[in-house]
Design a protein around this motif. Structure first.
Motif, PDB file in Angstrom:
ATOM      1  N   ILE A 168      46.060  94.601  24.937  1.00 46.03           N
ATOM      2  CA  ILE A 168      46.464  94.678  23.523  1.00 46.03           C
ATOM      3  C   ILE A 168      47.933  95.036  23.325  1.00 46.03           C
ATOM      4  O   ILE A 168      48.502  94.755  22.274  1.00 46.03           O
ATOM      5  CB  ILE A 168      45.573  95.664  22.740  1.00 46.03           C
ATOM      6  CG1 ILE A 168      45.698  97.089  23.301  1.00 46.03           C
ATOM      7  CG2 ILE A 168      44.118  95.201  22.757  1.00 46.03           C
ATOM      8  CD1 ILE A 168      44.951  98.137  22.480  1.00 46.03           C
ATOM      9  N   VAL A 169      48.572  95.632  24.338  1.00 48.39           N
ATOM     10  CA  VAL A 169      49.996  95.966  24.195  1.00 48.39           C
ATOM     11  C   VAL A 169      50.842  95.696  25.436  1.00 48.39           C
ATOM     12  O   VAL A 169      52.069  95.562  25.327  1.00 48.39           O
ATOM     13  CB  VAL A 169      50.205  97.457  23.799  1.00 48.39           C
ATOM     14  CG1 VAL A 169      49.701  97.734  22.402  1.00 48.39           C
ATOM     15  CG2 VAL A 169      49.559  98.394  24.800  1.00 48.39           C
TER      16      VAL A 169
ATOM     17  N   ALA B 224      47.906  85.991  21.986  1.00 45.61           N
ATOM     18  CA  ALA B 224      46.655  86.657  22.349  1.00 45.61           C
ATOM     19  C   ALA B 224      46.778  87.402  23.667  1.00 45.61           C
ATOM     20  O   ALA B 224      47.565  87.033  24.543  1.00 45.61           O
ATOM     21  CB  ALA B 224      45.526  85.630  22.441  1.00 45.61           C
ATOM     22  N   ALA B 225      45.975  88.453  23.782  1.00 50.95           N
ATOM     23  CA  ALA B 225      45.879  89.170  25.061  1.00 50.95           C
ATOM     24  C   ALA B 225      45.050  88.351  26.032  1.00 50.95           C
ATOM     25  O   ALA B 225      44.229  87.513  25.622  1.00 50.95           O
ATOM     26  CB  ALA B 225      45.233  90.532  24.846  1.00 50.95           C
TER      27      ALA B 225
ATOM     28  N   ALA C 221      42.131  91.308  20.925  1.00 50.24           N
ATOM     29  CA  ALA C 221      42.801  92.592  20.710  1.00 50.24           C
ATOM     30  C   ALA C 221      41.993  93.550  19.838  1.00 50.24           C
ATOM     31  O   ALA C 221      42.451  94.647  19.541  1.00 50.24           O
ATOM     32  CB  ALA C 221      44.168  92.366  20.080  1.00 50.24           C
ATOM     33  N   GLU C 222      40.790  93.134  19.440  1.00 47.89           N
ATOM     34  CA  GLU C 222      39.948  94.046  18.653  1.00 47.89           C
ATOM     35  C   GLU C 222      39.229  95.045  19.557  1.00 47.89           C
ATOM     36  O   GLU C 222      38.970  96.179  19.170  1.00 47.89           O
ATOM     37  CB  GLU C 222      38.941  93.245  17.825  1.00 47.89           C
ATOM     38  CG  GLU C 222      39.593  92.438  16.727  1.00 47.89           C
ATOM     39  CD  GLU C 222      38.590  91.620  15.922  1.00 47.89           C
ATOM     40  OE1 GLU C 222      38.573  91.789  14.697  1.00 47.89           O
ATOM     41  OE2 GLU C 222      37.837  90.823  16.522  1.00 47.89           O
TER      42      GLU C 222
ATOM     43  N   GLY D  61      61.005  96.838  23.425  1.00 50.91           N
ATOM     44  CA  GLY D  61      60.712  95.462  23.087  1.00 50.91           C
ATOM     45  C   GLY D  61      60.314  95.315  21.630  1.00 50.91           C
ATOM     46  O   GLY D  61      60.211  96.313  20.895  1.00 50.91           O
ATOM     47  N   PRO D  62      60.062  94.074  21.169  1.00 46.56           N
ATOM     48  CA  PRO D  62      59.619  93.844  19.784  1.00 46.56           C
ATOM     49  C   PRO D  62      58.147  94.220  19.649  1.00 46.56           C
ATOM     50  O   PRO D  62      57.266  93.355  19.617  1.00 46.56           O
ATOM     51  CB  PRO D  62      59.859  92.345  19.595  1.00 46.56           C
ATOM     52  CG  PRO D  62      59.709  91.774  20.977  1.00 46.56           C
ATOM     53  CD  PRO D  62      60.220  92.824  21.926  1.00 46.56           C
ATOM     54  N   ILE D  63      57.866  95.507  19.575  1.00 42.99           N
ATOM     55  CA  ILE D  63      56.481  95.983  19.678  1.00 42.99           C
ATOM     56  C   ILE D  63      55.613  95.556  18.490  1.00 42.99           C
ATOM     57  O   ILE D  63      54.391  95.599  18.574  1.00 42.99           O
ATOM     58  CB  ILE D  63      56.422  97.507  19.874  1.00 42.99           C
ATOM     59  CG1 ILE D  63      57.086  98.247  18.714  1.00 42.99           C
ATOM     60  CG2 ILE D  63      57.096  97.878  21.188  1.00 42.99           C
ATOM     61  CD1 ILE D  63      57.022  99.756  18.869  1.00 42.99           C
ATOM     62  N   GLY D  64      56.250  95.099  17.430  1.00 43.80           N
ATOM     63  CA  GLY D  64      55.478  94.551  16.319  1.00 43.80           C
ATOM     64  C   GLY D  64      54.808  93.237  16.649  1.00 43.80           C
ATOM     65  O   GLY D  64      53.998  92.722  15.863  1.00 43.80           O
ATOM     66  N   CYS D  65      55.130  92.670  17.827  1.00 47.70           N
ATOM     67  CA  CYS D  65      54.521  91.407  18.253  1.00 47.70           C
ATOM     68  C   CYS D  65      53.363  91.616  19.228  1.00 47.70           C
ATOM     69  O   CYS D  65      52.785  90.638  19.719  1.00 47.70           O
ATOM     70  CB  CYS D  65      55.570  90.507  18.911  1.00 47.70           C
ATOM     71  SG  CYS D  65      56.867  89.942  17.794  1.00 47.70           S
ATOM     72  N   ALA D  66      53.023  92.854  19.529  1.00 48.86           N
ATOM     73  CA  ALA D  66      51.886  93.115  20.414  1.00 48.86           C
ATOM     74  C   ALA D  66      50.596  92.629  19.751  1.00 48.86           C
ATOM     75  O   ALA D  66      50.463  92.703  18.527  1.00 48.86           O
ATOM     76  CB  ALA D  66      51.787  94.608  20.708  1.00 48.86           C
ATOM     77  N   PRO D  67      49.650  92.109  20.528  1.00 43.69           N
ATOM     78  CA  PRO D  67      48.399  91.626  19.940  1.00 43.69           C
ATOM     79  C   PRO D  67      47.701  92.650  19.045  1.00 43.69           C
ATOM     80  O   PRO D  67      47.140  92.300  18.000  1.00 43.69           O
ATOM     81  CB  PRO D  67      47.546  91.296  21.173  1.00 43.69           C
ATOM     82  CG  PRO D  67      48.548  90.944  22.223  1.00 43.69           C
ATOM     83  CD  PRO D  67      49.715  91.861  21.977  1.00 43.69           C
ATOM     84  N   SER D  68      47.747  93.928  19.419  1.00 43.00           N
ATOM     85  CA  SER D  68      47.087  94.969  18.628  1.00 43.00           C
ATOM     86  C   SER D  68      47.723  95.135  17.256  1.00 43.00           C
ATOM     87  O   SER D  68      47.069  95.581  16.309  1.00 43.00           O
ATOM     88  CB  SER D  68      47.135  96.307  19.364  1.00 43.00           C
ATOM     89  OG  SER D  68      48.481  96.719  19.562  1.00 43.00           O
TER      90      SER D  68
END
Length: 369
Positions: free
Chosen positions: A335-336, A303-304, A313-314, A229-236
């Motif tokens: 977060i992911v 957001a998660a 995601a912090e 998937g587009p993992i650059g879009c994960a909240p983390s």
């Protein structure tokens, strides 16, 4: 002596009767059951509890609030608010979810438990053998494949080589892996110095190909292989940007890998007789959901649901975290990882989706060939 011999003969006849009945049952499964078994290899997207059995692993989901929407309302080791893609795939083909291999490993009668499939997936696992392997925090793909060969051996001993080959040839082998390798590349400057992005994803695909060939040698014929998937879009990843936008570079590496994966699979089909596969375009399906969430029934795609801080995601989803009251509103659970609702969309699409997203065939077509 004659009585002992008669008793021995009776035992042998009974054994062969049981074996024949079991084999007959395997080879004539019910109409509701579309395949005899599902074998799952991969990472946290399809882990159903293997990491619960790794004492040193910190990559676990065996605590609240994970599982809040699972039928038992308890954490199971799934990195989700409820079911994940492995569960939904099993439901689609009329089978119970394949059990985590490590929960069966010490069972004396484990061969009979392998008959409808096994799940080898492990949170944080990758195609490559990373530091997690040395620290015993995850089961990398190479180790998962080794575990599968032991399952094959146990089944062959119980059913015989011919029957086990028939069983496996009609079973599904779902392999969901690669995201952690891209995350590693994104976060490790030494890897980026050693390999260009193209070299790295090429090596990922070559390494995966070797493992697919081993599975093939041990009976696998039908593969379900989602892309990344587009993992650059994960909240983390988003929280590292001041604007909270997707990291296009990280996502581009995932997309680059998907292109190499598709080429590798097409080539493999020409090399291995009888191999069939269904590739799922996770990247664009997920991107469509993220960019147009309301069309798919979601209200929040950045957001998660479970976590703390910026975009929740912090701080990851741990017992002290808060979680959203309506999980079906959210694309991301933590977060992911996606929510149960997104996992269901993925499986619905890969099972019956159009050639735009599932090719060269969807999973329903894969089952029937």
């Amino acid at each position: 002596m004659a009585m002992a011999s008669a008793s021995s003969n009776s035992n042998i006849i009974f054994f062969f009767w049981v074996l024949q009945a079991l084999t007959s049952l395997l080879l004539s499964f019910s109409d509701a059951q579309m395949v005899p078994a599902v074998f799952v290899l991969g990472d946290s997207l399809v882990d159903v509890g293997n990491n619960n059995h790794l004492p040193l692993s910190i990559a676990k989901a065996d605590f609240p609030h994970n599982g809040v929407d699972f039928p038992t309302k308890k954490p199971t080791g799934r990195f989700s608010n409820g079911k994940n893609a492995a569960d939904f795939l099993a439901e689609k083909v009329g089978l119970p979810t394949s059990p985590p291999y490590l929960s069966l490993k010490s069972n004396k009668n484990k061969a009979s438990l392998f008959l409808t499939g096994v799940n080898f997936a492990s949170g944080r696992a990758g195609i490559f053998n990373g530091s997690d392997q040395a620290l015993h925090q995850s089961i990398p793909l190479t180790e998962q494949v080794k575990y599968y060969t032991t399952v094959h051996q146990a089944l062959a001993q119980q059913l015989g080589s011919s029957s086990v080959q028939q069983l496996l040839a009609r079973s599904l082998f779902a392999i969901v892996i690669g995201s952690n390798d891209i995350f590693d590349y994104s976060g490790k400057s030494e890897l980026q110095k050693k390999y260009t992005p193209q070299q790295y994803v090429n090596l990922m695909a070559t390494t995966l190909k070797l493992q697919l060939k081993i599975l093939y040698d041990y009976g696998a014929r039908k593969f379900v292989l989602p892309g990344l998937g587009p993992i650059g879009c994960a909240p983390s990843v988003r929280i590292k940007s001041r604007t909270e936008e997707c990291n296009e570079e990280t996502s581009s590496w995932a997309s680059m890998y998907n292109e190499v994966l598709k080429s590798m699979l097409a080539a493999l089909k020409g090399e291995l007789k009888g191999i069939r596969y269904s590739y799922f375009d996770t990247y664009n399906v997920m991107l469509n959901i993220i960019n147009d969430p309301t069309t798919y029934g979601f209200a929040e795609s950045k957001a998660a649901c479970c976590g703390l801080g910026k975009l929740k995601a912090e701080v990851p989803c741990v017992p002290i975290s808060t979680y959203c009251p309506n999980r079906s509103d959210h694309v991301f659970w933590d977060i992911v990882h996606p929510t149960q609702a997104v996992a269901q969309i993925f499986v619905d699409t890969l099972f019956d989706g159009p050639s735009q997203h599932t090719f060269p065939m969807n999973v329903r077509q894969l089952v029937s060939v």
